[in-house]
Motif scaffolding. Structure first.
Motif, PDB file in Angstrom:
ATOM      1  N   ARG A  68      15.960  40.763 -38.092  1.00  0.00           N
ATOM      2  CA  ARG A  68      16.136  41.094 -36.677  1.00  0.00           C
ATOM      3  C   ARG A  68      17.601  40.980 -36.269  1.00  0.00           C
ATOM      4  NH1 ARG A  68      13.532  37.180 -32.308  1.00  0.00           N
ATOM      5  NH2 ARG A  68      15.231  35.913 -33.176  1.00  0.00           N
ATOM      6  N   ILE A  71      19.190  44.066 -37.366  1.00  0.00           N
ATOM      7  CA  ILE A  71      18.823  45.166 -36.472  1.00  0.00           C
ATOM      8  C   ILE A  71      19.656  45.119 -35.198  1.00  0.00           C
ATOM      9  CG2 ILE A  71      16.963  46.070 -35.025  1.00  0.00           C
ATOM     10  CD1 ILE A  71      14.994  45.238 -37.195  1.00  0.00           C
ATOM     11  N   VAL A 136      18.855  50.760 -38.702  1.00  0.00           N
ATOM     12  CA  VAL A 136      17.792  50.128 -37.913  1.00  0.00           C
ATOM     13  C   VAL A 136      16.429  50.537 -38.449  1.00  0.00           C
ATOM     14  CG1 VAL A 136      16.753  50.036 -35.619  1.00  0.00           C
ATOM     15  CG2 VAL A 136      19.234  49.954 -35.861  1.00  0.00           C
ATOM     16  N   ARG A 137      16.295  51.788 -38.846  1.00  0.00           N
ATOM     17  CA  ARG A 137      15.015  52.282 -39.375  1.00  0.00           C
ATOM     18  C   ARG A 137      14.600  51.506 -40.628  1.00  0.00           C
ATOM     19  NH1 ARG A 137      14.529  56.510 -43.324  1.00  0.00           N
ATOM     20  NH2 ARG A 137      12.377  57.225 -43.509  1.00  0.00           N
ATOM     21  N   TYR A 139      15.743  48.572 -41.739  1.00  0.00           N
ATOM     22  CA  TYR A 139      15.528  47.151 -41.465  1.00  0.00           C
ATOM     23  C   TYR A 139      14.192  46.924 -40.758  1.00  0.00           C
ATOM     24  CZ  TYR A 139      20.261  45.714 -42.765  1.00  0.00           C
ATOM     25  OH  TYR A 139      21.414  45.431 -43.449  1.00  0.00           O
ATOM     26  N   SER A 140      13.773  47.848 -39.918  1.00  0.00           N
ATOM     27  CA  SER A 140      12.477  47.720 -39.248  1.00  0.00           C
ATOM     28  C   SER A 140      11.338  47.811 -40.260  1.00  0.00           C
ATOM     29  CB  SER A 140      12.335  48.808 -38.184  1.00  0.00           C
ATOM     30  OG  SER A 140      13.324  48.678 -37.192  1.00  0.00           O
ATOM     31  N   HIS A 141      11.458  48.740 -41.210  1.00  0.00           N
ATOM     32  CA  HIS A 141      10.436  48.825 -42.255  1.00  0.00           C
ATOM     33  C   HIS A 141      10.402  47.547 -43.090  1.00  0.00           C
ATOM     34  CE1 HIS A 141       9.690  52.797 -41.059  1.00  0.00           C
ATOM     35  NE2 HIS A 141      10.567  53.439 -41.820  1.00  0.00           N
ATOM     36  N   SER A 143      11.239  44.517 -42.259  1.00  0.00           N
ATOM     37  CA  SER A 143      10.717  43.355 -41.540  1.00  0.00           C
ATOM     38  C   SER A 143       9.199  43.269 -41.623  1.00  0.00           C
ATOM     39  CB  SER A 143      11.157  43.418 -40.069  1.00  0.00           C
ATOM     40  OG  SER A 143      10.604  44.552 -39.431  1.00  0.00           O
TER      41      SER A 143
END
Length: 238
Positions: A68, A71, A136-137, A139-141, A143
């Motif tokens: 996070r 992100i 960001v894409r 890192y979101s996956h 997480s």
């Protein structure tokens, strides 16, 4: 030689220095990753993902908080890039063709020349925005994937290694896009100085490449550690 002819010589030369350095850095990362900061961080991120997924029940919160934070950093850079892009777009469409400092610029000072300079800076910021959005894409996956209970899904160690490798690749891709977004910001510095003439832009390219060399190359990490798939042990190469 006219003033605008200097732009045709120094600007391509400065950009060639920047592009040539990054091509050399890419080759160094592929051939000798343990001699570059990017390569070392890539290796250590794989170990970090493996350690986090080894005990996801205890390390899950730590892993998600770390991702996070990444992100948030990428989001800040993306917001800055799109804000600067909007500012450059306003300057391009303001219709102010008279430049009071044109007499102090030793180079092309025509309205078309300034439009090209602003457009080049705009492209850099837009590219930085796209790269940070991709960061960001990924890192979101990551997480979500980093908390997958892979040990309960399959008893085979090979499947465990494949799952860990996939998550590590996802985290590394997010970091790569973040680094590319920073490089796009770096490229905007000499392009910004191009507004004051090709000579400041040319010297900025050399100074920036020198600084990046000391930031990208390291000699403090003389070995690479990896996982042997057959024996499932850590192998250290000198």
């Amino acid at each position: 030689m006219e003033k605008r002819d200097i732009d045709y010589v120094l600007v391509p030369a400065g950009l060639l220095v920047m592009v040539g350095y990054h091509l050399w850095l890419l080759y160094r990362i592929k051939i000798q990753p343990n001699s570059t900061v990017i390569g070392i961080n890539c290796i250590n991120r794989r170990f970090w993902v493996a350690a986090m997924m080894e005990d996801s029940s205890n390390n899950g919160v730590l892993a998600v908080q770390t991702l996070r934070n990444n992100i948030m950093g990428s989001t800040l850079l993306a917001s800055t890039a799109i804000m600067l892009s909007s500012l450059i777009a306003v300057l391009m469409t303001s219709g102010n063709k008279e430049r009071t400092a044109s007499a102090f610029v030793f180079g092309d000072t025509s309205p078309m020349g300034y439009s090209i300079k602003y457009f080049a800076i705009l492209v850099c910021f837009l590219v930085a925005f796209l790269f940070n959005v991709q960061s960001v894409r990924y890192y979101s996956h990551a997480s979500m994937l980093i908390n997958v209970p892979f040990k309960k899904m399959s008893p085979h160690l090979k499947h465990h290694n494949l799952t860990t490798e996939y998550v590590a690749d996802t985290v590394n891709r997010g970091s790569y896009f973040w680094s590319l977004g920073l490089r796009a910001f770096y490229f905007s510095f000499p392009l910004f100085l191009w507004n004051f003439g090709p000579i400041p832009m040319f010297f900025c390219c050399f100074i920036l490449v020198t600084m990046l060399y000391f930031l990208d190359v390291t000699c403090q990490f003389g070995w690479v550690a990896g996982v042997d798939d057959e024996e499932h042990s850590i192998v250290i190469e000198g």
